[in-house]
Scaffold this motif. Structure first.
Motif, PDB file in Angstrom:
ATOM      1  N   ASP A   1       0.839   6.770 -37.729  1.00  0.00           N
ATOM      2  CA  ASP A   1      -0.467   7.352 -37.491  1.00  0.00           C
ATOM      3  C   ASP A   1      -0.503   8.043 -36.149  1.00  0.00           C
TER       4      ASP A   1
ATOM      5  N   SER B   1      -1.795   9.315 -42.271  1.00  0.00           N
ATOM      6  CA  SER B   1      -3.209   9.654 -42.371  1.00  0.00           C
ATOM      7  C   SER B   1      -3.462  11.153 -42.260  1.00  0.00           C
ATOM      8  N   LYS B   2      -2.445  11.919 -41.924  1.00  0.00           N
ATOM      9  CA  LYS B   2      -2.627  13.360 -41.708  1.00  0.00           C
ATOM     10  C   LYS B   2      -2.282  14.215 -42.934  1.00  0.00           C
TER      11      LYS B   2
ATOM     12  N   LEU C   1      -7.720  13.802 -37.284  1.00  0.00           N
ATOM     13  CA  LEU C   1      -7.938  13.416 -38.675  1.00  0.00           C
ATOM     14  C   LEU C   1      -9.003  14.262 -39.352  1.00  0.00           C
TER      15      LEU C   1
END
Length: 237
Positions: free
Chosen positions: A236, A197-198, A133
């Motif tokens: 995720d 989330s990336k 992340l």
């Protein structure tokens, strides 16, 4: 950097597993360095399915990194993951598996040991990576400088928040990891990216600006990198 985009995780896993299997067929004693985490799991499962009709009795496996400070049998270690998804199903014998111990008496000496293993067995033929992340590769965390070889890493809050570390509360965790030079010495690298989330860190990576604050950006310096990324992020890391 060769970037291929996919609509979903299944398509990515099909392509990644095909490429890994093709590499093994071309070099039966391939030294495969494998990342852990949610992103590569489906690719490994597809590889196991497809590999059932091929002899893989020469394939060698190198552990990319490990959570330090917990027993090897802990459910969250990279060891447990690799045993479940690659070592056991592909029947990789102990003499063909090279690994960090997760709770060594002397972490620095453990890194020296693993570095010697890599020098004896390497270079890595194919290195499978995930994108952290915060842009880390393995446990090469963002900072003023990056370590070239196996080292003990002080983990950032982003890394400590990883799903694999959720059951490690109360433990003073650290990282054991191959260094950036070790990774970049691989003959070929495959970076797998998925997860909602990336999105932002992927955008930063694909800008092509190299910085120690984004360790994955150093992949732009490698002559043979395949990036497989899901454009419709739905899970995720």
């Amino acid at each position: 950097m060769d970037v291929t985009r996919f609509d979903n995780e299944i398509s990515l896993a099909e392509a990644a597993s095909d490429h890994i299997l093709q590499a093994i067929q071309q070099k039966p004693d391939l030294l495969l360095c494998a990342a852990t985490g949610n992103t590569p799991t489906l690719s490994y499962q597809k590889l196991v399915e497809k590999a059932s009709v091929f002899p893989l009795d020469q394939l060698r496996l190198f552990k990319l990194d490990e959570w330090g400070g917990v027993p090897m049998e802990h459910s969250g270690t990279c060891e447990t993951y690799l045993q479940q998804y690659l070592i056991s199903p592909l029947r990789i014998s102990t003499d063909r598996y090279f690994s960090f111990q997760s709770n060594p008496a002397d972490p620095e000496q453990e890194c020296v040991k693993v570095q010697k293993m890599l020098e004896q067995q390497g270079p890595i033929d194919l290195c499978i990576l995930g994108l952290g992340l915060n842009g880390h590769l393995a446990f090469n965390e963002p900072g003023e400088y990056l370590q070239p070889h196996c080292h003990v890493a002080q983990l950032t809050e982003a890394s400590l928040g990883h799903s694999m570390a959720q059951d490690m509360e109360g433990v003073k965790l650290y990282g054991l990891t191959l260094g950036m030079s070790d990774i970049l010495a691989a003959k070929e690298i495959m970076l797998l990216i998925s997860g909602a989330s990336k999105v932002e860190i992927t955008k930063r990576l694909l800008e092509g600006k190299i910085s120690t604050q984004l360790p994955a950006s150093f992949l732009w310096l490698h002559p043979k990198v395949k990036v497989y990324v899901v454009t419709n992020f739905s899970n995720d890391e």
